[in-house]
Write a protein that holds these residues in place. Structure first.
Motif, short mmCIF file in Angstrom:
data_model
loop_
_atom_site.label_atom_id
_atom_site.label_comp_id
_atom_site.label_asym_id
_atom_site.label_seq_id
_atom_site.Cartn_x
_atom_site.Cartn_y
_atom_site.Cartn_z
N VAL A 1 40.51 34.71 50.25
CA VAL A 1 39.85 35.69 51.12
C VAL A 1 39.04 36.67 50.27
N ALA A 2 39.69 37.24 49.26
CA ALA A 2 39.02 38.23 48.41
C ALA A 2 39.75 38.31 47.07
N LYS A 36 32.85 38.52 54.45
CA LYS A 36 31.89 39.46 53.83
C LYS A 36 31.38 40.45 54.87
N THR A 85 34.34 42.27 42.46
CA THR A 85 35.00 41.72 43.64
C THR A 85 34.24 40.48 44.13
N ARG A 86 34.95 39.65 44.83
CA ARG A 86 34.32 38.48 45.47
C ARG A 86 35.02 38.26 46.78
N TYR A 87 34.28 37.67 47.72
CA TYR A 87 34.77 37.48 49.07
C TYR A 87 34.38 36.12 49.61
N THR A 114 37.41 44.55 52.74
CA THR A 114 37.18 45.19 51.44
C THR A 114 38.47 45.14 50.62
N ILE A 115 38.37 44.64 49.41
CA ILE A 115 39.51 44.62 48.51
C ILE A 115 39.37 45.77 47.52
N ILE A 142 39.71 40.48 43.02
CA ILE A 142 39.19 41.59 42.23
C ILE A 142 39.61 41.41 40.79
N GLY A 183 44.29 39.05 44.04
CA GLY A 183 43.52 38.61 45.18
C GLY A 183 44.37 38.40 46.41
N TRP A 184 43.69 38.13 47.48
CA TRP A 184 44.32 37.82 48.76
C TRP A 184 43.86 36.43 49.22
N LEU A 203 43.82 45.31 51.02
CA LEU A 203 42.80 44.56 51.73
C LEU A 203 42.56 45.29 53.05
#
Length: 114
Positions: free
Chosen positions: A48-49, A63, A56-58, A67-68, A51, A35-36, A79
């Motif tokens: 932030v995001a 959002k 994925t989640r943001y 995009t991750i 995977i 993730g980031w 990212l």
């Protein structure tokens, strides 16, 4: 041990785009989640995001703009950041979770300013 190295930060004008990269090395087998996160001056670090597998989640704030993605063959997570805003200014950190242990990169600075 897992080592994470971020790149791709820099100065960009509002509305612009950047793509951050994070290369993982070391014991990368069985890294479950990557993730980031980011940390702005005077604020706490926030997700932030992320995977995990194909999921994925943001953060709500990114959002539709960020995009991750992950390339397992290159041991890299990306990212893509579009429509950047001044409030996206922060140090962005790569994170990996392996067997319940978190690993962090040193971060890359993103500055959104005209």
């Amino acid at each position: 041990q897992v080592q994470l190295v971020e790149s791709g930060g820099g100065l960009v004008q509002p509305g612009g785009s950047l793509r951050l990269s994070c290369v993982a090395s070391g014991s990368i087998f069985s890294i479950n989640t990557m993730g980031w996160y980011r940390q702005a001056p005077g604020k706490e670090r926030e997700l932030v995001a992320g995977i995990t597998g194909g999921r994925t989640r943001y953060a709500d704030s990114v959002k539709g703009r960020f995009t991750i993605s992950r390339d397992n063959a290159k041991s890299t997570v990306y990212l893509q950041m579009n429509s950047l805003k001044p409030e996206d200014t922060a140090i962005y950190y790569c994170n990996a979770l392996r067997y319940g242990i978190e690993y962090w990169g040193k971060g890359t600075l993103v500055t959104v300013s005209s």
